[in-house]
Enzyme design. Structure first.
Site, PDB file in Angstrom:
ATOM      1  N   GLN A   1      36.332  34.892  36.647  1.00  0.00           N
ATOM      2  CA  GLN A   1      36.421  34.325  35.240  1.00  0.00           C
ATOM      3  C   GLN A   1      36.636  32.525  35.531  1.00  0.00           C
ATOM      4  OE1 GLN A   1      36.107  35.383  32.099  1.00  0.00           O
ATOM      5  NE2 GLN A   1      35.710  37.678  32.601  1.00  0.00           N
TER       6      GLN A   1
ATOM      7  N   ALA B   1      30.651  42.026  40.703  1.00  0.00           N
ATOM      8  CA  ALA B   1      31.959  41.760  41.276  1.00  0.00           C
ATOM      9  C   ALA B   1      32.675  43.010  41.557  1.00  0.00           C
ATOM     10  CB  ALA B   1      32.665  40.734  40.247  1.00  0.00           C
TER      11      ALA B   1
ATOM     12  N   ASN C   1      41.103  37.533  32.680  1.00  0.00           N
ATOM     13  CA  ASN C   1      40.076  37.767  31.826  1.00  0.00           C
ATOM     14  C   ASN C   1      40.589  38.180  30.339  1.00  0.00           C
ATOM     15  OD1 ASN C   1      40.872  40.221  33.461  1.00  0.00           O
ATOM     16  ND2 ASN C   1      39.803  41.171  32.202  1.00  0.00           N
TER      17      ASN C   1
ATOM     18  N   THR D   1      18.325  46.592  49.740  1.00  0.00           N
ATOM     19  CA  THR D   1      17.293  45.645  49.279  1.00  0.00           C
ATOM     20  C   THR D   1      17.790  44.575  48.318  1.00  0.00           C
ATOM     21  OG1 THR D   1      15.425  47.332  49.944  1.00  0.00           O
ATOM     22  CG2 THR D   1      14.846  45.082  48.782  1.00  0.00           C
TER      23      THR D   1
ATOM     24  N   CYS E   1      37.622  46.503  28.420  1.00  0.00           N
ATOM     25  CA  CYS E   1      37.816  47.970  28.708  1.00  0.00           C
ATOM     26  C   CYS E   1      38.926  48.592  27.949  1.00  0.00           C
ATOM     27  CB  CYS E   1      38.436  47.824  30.536  1.00  0.00           C
ATOM     28  SG  CYS E   1      37.618  46.591  31.360  1.00  0.00           S
TER      29      CYS E   1
HETATM   30  N1  PLP Z   1      36.943  40.695  37.408  1.00  0.00           N
HETATM   31  C1  PLP Z   1      37.182  40.246  36.335  1.00  0.00           C
HETATM   32  C2  PLP Z   1      38.381  39.267  36.002  1.00  0.00           C
HETATM   33  C3  PLP Z   1      36.180  40.221  35.379  1.00  0.00           C
HETATM   34  O1  PLP Z   1      36.390  39.705  34.168  1.00  0.00           O
HETATM   35  C4  PLP Z   1      35.348  41.172  35.340  1.00  0.00           C
HETATM   36  C5  PLP Z   1      34.298  41.589  34.512  1.00  0.00           C
HETATM   37  O2  PLP Z   1      34.770  41.938  33.439  1.00  0.00           O
HETATM   38  C6  PLP Z   1      35.033  41.659  36.970  1.00  0.00           C
HETATM   39  C7  PLP Z   1      36.028  41.554  37.872  1.00  0.00           C
HETATM   40  C8  PLP Z   1      34.011  42.507  37.094  1.00  0.00           C
HETATM   41  O3  PLP Z   1      32.796  42.030  37.257  1.00  0.00           O
HETATM   42  P1  PLP Z   1      31.384  42.586  37.212  1.00  0.00           P
HETATM   43  O4  PLP Z   1      31.124  42.948  35.854  1.00  0.00           O
HETATM   44  O5  PLP Z   1      30.293  41.882  37.762  1.00  0.00           O
HETATM   45  O6  PLP Z   1      31.481  43.949  37.951  1.00  0.00           O
END
Ligand code: PLP
Length: 372
Positions: free
Chosen positions: A177, A69, A149, A232, A315
């Site tokens: 989320q 994401a 998140n 790919t 994080c």
């Molecule tokens: N956006 C939100 C709200 C998330 O909680 C996360 C993952 O922690 C991400 C984006 C990023 O997702 P990914 O781990 O697939 O890069």
């Protein structure tokens, strides 16, 4: 080990592992090659794409697979700015977005864009008046997440999209989320999702794009994904994402009811000394971000090694810095440092959650007794 860190990642569903196995063990053909094996892999990817699209639940667009994401969000923001007219160089976002959005915006700021970061109230929600006031003909894109998140609050994404459209801007929703947990409202032009938050494999995400709102390509190469995202594809990861999306479609309602029951059980154990961070009602119940005055949350986590939970966000936990989300709610450093996040879902039992919360509550009380 009791796993209460569902916002960081979710356990891979057994059905997902089973669906992926043949694509990891036997079928190795390149899905972009014209051989029979390649065509079979490509067909399996298209089934998965359809399932992910159905779980997103919006019409009039298409899904491109990405490596995460984070990549989908980078692509959406940078590729939209690239496509925008020269007089639209402003981005509007919210102070509590995920780092994938905020850091991409910071990068774009260093490359000539203007970024407006809207504040949130003590409930964690953005005011629609603030969104409206930030919008004019200079805005290229508005980025707002569905479910936060760190604290689980749900932003008014449909309303934000309508305001963005009135100003002629594109709306990006980080629904990582929210997917499978909260219905994604109609309105966004771009939606980023991730498999590992819905019991799928890691390192695969997707960007849903409204027809005509596709961002300029971000990764260049062999022209896969209709020339929009080269590289790919991994049939195993795509099939795993599809299987996870199918489960979300089939089990979504049961999951939501289960999580609601779990949240009520956890709150029943926690006394009035604990405060829920962010809105009490506009939230996804499987995210309980709670604080207790005087608590040393980092110590609590290292003392309770048999329970996996986190400080606000994965994080923020790593950096030792208080979470930007909790600070944006107006919490002091001390309040942010006395906050923990309990995340639970499909495979959490009420018994283990109550056991964990009871132990966490007792450990928090013991800290207080020692301090007194
Ligand atoms: N956006 C939100 C709200 C998330 O909680 C996360 C993952 O922690 C991400 C984006 C990023 O997702 P990914 O781990 O697939 O890069």
């Amino acid at each position: 080990m009791i796993y209460l860190d569902y916002q960081a990642t979710t356990p891979v569903a057994p059905e997902v592992a089973q669906a992926m196995r043949p694509w990891a063990e036997e079928h190795f053909a390149n899905p972009h090659s014209p051989s029979r094996g390649g065509r079979e892999a490509a067909a399996a990817i298209e089934v998965a794409r359809d399932l992910v699209g159905r779980a997103i639940g919006l019409s009039g667009g298409s899904v491109a697979f990405t490596g995460s994401a984070t990549e989908a969000i980078n692509w959406a923001l940078k590729g939209t700015i690239e496509r925008a007219p020269a007089d639209r160089r402003r981005i509007v976002t919210i102070a509590t977005e995920h780092a994938a959005v905020l850091d991409s915006c910071e990068w774009l700021e260093a490359h000539g864009c203007e970024v407006v970061r809207l504040p949130v109230g003590p409930d964690g929600l953005v005011a629609l008046d603030d969104v409206e006031a930030a919008l004019d003909g200079r805005v290229a894109i508005v980025a707002a997440m569905l479910v936060n998140n760190e604290i689980g609050v749900i932003q008014p994404v449909g309303e934000i999209a309508a305001l963005a459209h009135e100003a002629g801007a594109v709306m990006l929703c980080d629904a990582v989320q929210g997917l499978g947990r909260v219905a994604i409202p109609q309105g966004p032009d771009l939606v980023a999702v991730s498999a590992h938050k819905i019991h799928g494999p890691k390192a695969i995400g997707a960007l849903w794009m409204r027809n005509g709102a596709e961002p300029a390509p971000f990764i260049h190469g062999g022209g896969q994904e209709r020339g929009l995202r080269s590289g790919t594809l991994s049939p195993a990861l795509c099939v795993g994402f599809g299987a996870a999306a199918k489960l979300a479609l089939e089990r979504g309602q049961d999951d939501r009811e289960h999580v609601q029951r779990l949240a009520e059980a956890a709150l029943g154990v926690l006394g009035p000394e604990w405060t829920v961070n962010g809105s009490a009602d506009r939230r996804y119940p499987g995210n309980l971000n709670i604080r207790r005055e005087g608590l040393d949350a980092a110590r609590l986590i290292s003392d309770q090694r048999e329970i996996a939970f986190s400080l606000g966000s994965a994080c923020a936990s790593g950096s030792g810095r208080p979470s930007h989300v909790l600070r944006a709610l107006g919490l002091s450093d001390a309040e942010a440092r006395s906050s923990i996040r309990l995340g639970f879902g499909r495979y959490t039992t009420e018994e283990e959650l109550v056991d964990a919360v009871t132990r966490i509550d007792a450990a928090a009380r013991a800290q207080q007794d020692i301090a007194a």
